[in-house]
Enzyme design. Structure first.
Site, mmCIF file in Angstrom:
data_model
loop_
_atom_site.group_PDB
_atom_site.id
_atom_site.type_symbol
_atom_site.label_atom_id
_atom_site.label_comp_id
_atom_site.label_asym_id
_atom_site.label_seq_id
_atom_site.Cartn_x
_atom_site.Cartn_y
_atom_site.Cartn_z
ATOM 1 N N HIS A 10 0.869 -1.194 0.000
ATOM 2 C CA HIS A 10 0.000 0.000 0.000
ATOM 3 C C HIS A 10 0.897 1.232 0.000
ATOM 4 O O HIS A 10 1.316 1.721 1.042
ATOM 5 C CB HIS A 10 -0.920 -0.036 1.225
ATOM 6 C CG HIS A 10 -1.959 1.048 1.237
ATOM 7 N ND1 HIS A 10 -3.156 0.924 1.908
ATOM 8 C CD2 HIS A 10 -1.985 2.279 0.661
ATOM 9 C CE1 HIS A 10 -3.862 2.023 1.749
ATOM 10 N NE2 HIS A 10 -3.176 2.867 0.996
ATOM 11 N N HIS A 12 1.398 4.851 -2.418
ATOM 12 C CA HIS A 12 1.074 5.734 -3.545
ATOM 13 C C HIS A 12 2.381 6.385 -3.973
ATOM 14 O O HIS A 12 2.989 7.123 -3.187
ATOM 15 C CB HIS A 12 0.066 6.805 -3.123
ATOM 16 C CG HIS A 12 -1.204 6.223 -2.572
ATOM 17 N ND1 HIS A 12 -2.336 6.061 -3.335
ATOM 18 C CD2 HIS A 12 -1.518 5.753 -1.336
ATOM 19 C CE1 HIS A 12 -3.293 5.527 -2.592
ATOM 20 N NE2 HIS A 12 -2.827 5.327 -1.375
ATOM 21 N N HIS A 191 -9.392 0.904 -1.688
ATOM 22 C CA HIS A 191 -9.418 1.508 -0.360
ATOM 23 C C HIS A 191 -10.849 1.401 0.173
ATOM 24 O O HIS A 191 -11.802 1.759 -0.531
ATOM 25 C CB HIS A 191 -9.056 2.994 -0.422
ATOM 26 C CG HIS A 191 -7.600 3.290 -0.624
ATOM 27 N ND1 HIS A 191 -6.863 2.731 -1.620
ATOM 28 C CD2 HIS A 191 -6.750 4.098 0.070
ATOM 29 C CE1 HIS A 191 -5.616 3.189 -1.547
ATOM 30 N NE2 HIS A 191 -5.516 4.018 -0.522
ATOM 31 N N GLU A 194 -11.344 3.177 5.595
ATOM 32 C CA GLU A 194 -10.325 4.089 6.153
ATOM 33 C C GLU A 194 -11.097 5.148 6.950
ATOM 34 O O GLU A 194 -11.046 5.170 8.171
ATOM 35 C CB GLU A 194 -9.509 4.728 5.025
ATOM 36 C CG GLU A 194 -8.451 5.726 5.509
ATOM 37 C CD GLU A 194 -7.742 6.468 4.365
ATOM 38 O OE1 GLU A 194 -8.272 6.493 3.248
ATOM 39 O OE2 GLU A 194 -6.649 7.035 4.626
ATOM 40 N N ASP A 272 1.706 3.897 2.867
ATOM 41 C CA ASP A 272 0.707 4.770 2.244
ATOM 42 C C ASP A 272 1.343 5.943 1.490
ATOM 43 O O ASP A 272 1.560 5.846 0.285
ATOM 44 C CB ASP A 272 -0.302 5.264 3.287
ATOM 45 C CG ASP A 272 -1.672 5.582 2.708
ATOM 46 O OD1 ASP A 272 -1.867 5.380 1.498
ATOM 47 O OD2 ASP A 272 -2.555 6.009 3.468
ATOM 48 N N ASP A 273 1.621 7.054 2.170
ATOM 49 C CA ASP A 273 2.250 8.240 1.551
ATOM 50 C C ASP A 273 3.413 8.673 2.446
ATOM 51 O O ASP A 273 3.305 9.670 3.183
ATOM 52 C CB ASP A 273 1.213 9.362 1.440
ATOM 53 C CG ASP A 273 0.028 8.950 0.588
ATOM 54 O OD1 ASP A 273 0.158 8.949 -0.652
ATOM 55 O OD2 ASP A 273 -1.014 8.605 1.171
HETATM 56 N N1 HPA Z 1 -6.547 7.397 1.139
HETATM 57 C C1 HPA Z 1 -7.229 7.694 0.020
HETATM 58 N N2 HPA Z 1 -6.642 8.186 -1.055
HETATM 59 C C2 HPA Z 1 -5.323 8.383 -1.049
HETATM 60 C C3 HPA Z 1 -4.577 8.087 0.068
HETATM 61 C C4 HPA Z 1 -5.221 7.557 1.221
HETATM 62 O O1 HPA Z 1 -4.634 7.269 2.280
HETATM 63 N N3 HPA Z 1 -3.288 8.402 -0.248
HETATM 64 C C5 HPA Z 1 -3.286 8.858 -1.519
HETATM 65 N N4 HPA Z 1 -4.521 8.857 -1.993
HETATM 66 ZN ZN ZN Z 2 -3.730 4.750 0.425
#
Ligand code: HPA
Ligand code: ZN
Length: 335
Positions: A10, A12, A191, A194, A272-273
């Protein structure tokens, strides 16, 4: 001491853009960033929810213009990932976030693939590329993007995902494009859970028929859903630092990861990021070890899960070899 071998599932790629590289690319491409320097940009990383993060995330990617920019972005991530013990990476990208700015799809995919294709030899990392649909745009846009990406399916793009603003953009909105993706032989993830509730996870499973849920932390609120996810061994790609930074959980010590493990869910830990959330994947491992008191056995289980949850079906030999490496790994201080 080298970090435990793991797969990152996971991630991006646009969320790996570090402030220094953002400024370098902004300079190269003549883009004006509304920050004086990397430090000031870094200071803006204080988010109140998913949307406040997405606003900055989409603004920042304006510096990505050419094929070389995408190669530089992915190469910087892969070098860092190697140092974090990553041996396999399944990487998301957001085609619509680039084509909507006038960047050619070919520049994005070829640029990313150039770095990814070199990664096996250069960094010992096998890779998959997953295109994500922006769920706050209409399905028609996703369908057009899907068709535009068709020439890359298989060799360059392995799967589809669903990201961006979750609440109000239910998985079922994308039923048609996921059906086409399944018919095209692509792997399916989304996703869900969340910020959205367990009902979003149910829809991702039953309507989109995804094989893996990204995040899915709110699944723990629904016992019947947990039972279903355990029974079918559906992996959940959990991102602890992200959940804290986007205020989905209050602190790392409050994270549901231990409850998810105790329930028998096939969870993995991911970043994630990472440029925005305070750490890459091994920092997430270290964070949950420290804040949640995870044992070496639990950390080894998370690493094992990451390879079991990965789309390495076409290379079972490699999956087996990587799982053997996980079992052979010795934690610092371990005999
Ligand atoms: N959630 C949803 N969209 C996203 C995320 C995330 O954590 N990171 C980059 N796009
Ligand atoms: Zn994500």
């Amino acid at each position: 001491m080298s970090p435990i071998p793991k797969a990152e599932l996971h991630l991006h790629i646009e969320g790996t853009l570090e402030p220094e590289l953002a400024f370098e690319l902004a300079h190269r491409n003549g883009v004006d960033l509304p920050y004086a320097d990397p430090e000031q940009l870094r200071a803006a990383y204080a988010f109140s929810d998913l949307q406040s993060f997405l606003d900055l995330y989409y603004q920042l990617m304006d510096v990505l213009r050419t094929e070389d920019d995408f190669t530089a972005l992915a190469e910087a991530y892969l070098a860092r990932a190697q140092a974090e013990g990553v041996r396999h990476a399944e990487i998301f990208f957001d085609p619509q976030a680039h084509t909507s700015r006038g960047v050619e799809l070919d520049s994005v995919v070829r640029g990313l693939r150039r770095a990814l294709d070199a990664a096996a030899e250069r960094h010992g990392i096998s890779t998959r590329l997953i295109m994500c649909f922006l769920r706050d745009l209409p399905q028609e846009s996703a369908l057009a993007t899907f068709e535009a990406c068709r020439p890359y399916f298989g060799a360059a793009i392995h799967g589809v995902g669903l990201d961006s603003a979750e609440v109000g953009h239910r998985p079922s909105k994308f039923a048609d494009v996921y059906r086409l993706a399944r018919e095209a032989g692509l792997r399916l993830v989304a996703h869900a859970g969340e910020e959205g509730g367990p009902d979003y996870v149910w829809e991702a499973l039953d309507v989109l028929r995804v094989e893996r849920i990204d995040h899915g932390i709110r699944a723990i609120e629904d016992a019947e859903l947990v039972e279903r996810l355990v029974r079918d061994r559906v992996p959940l790609t959990v991102c602890p630092f992200s959940n804290v930074r986007l205020r989905c959980v209050d602190t790392l010590a409050d994270h549901p990861l231990p409850a998810m493990l105790a329930a028998g869910l096939l969870v993995t830990v991911n970043s994630d990021d990472p440029a925005h959330f305070g750490g890459y994947v091994d920092e997430n491992f270290d964070g949950v070890r420290t804040a949640l008191g995870l044992t070496n056995d639990q950390l080894r289980l998370l690493a094992r899960n990451s390879f079991e949850a990965s789309f390495l079906e076409d290379d079972e030999e490699r999956r087996k070899r990587l799982l053997t490496e996980v079992e052979a790994y010795r934690f610092p201080g371990q005999d």
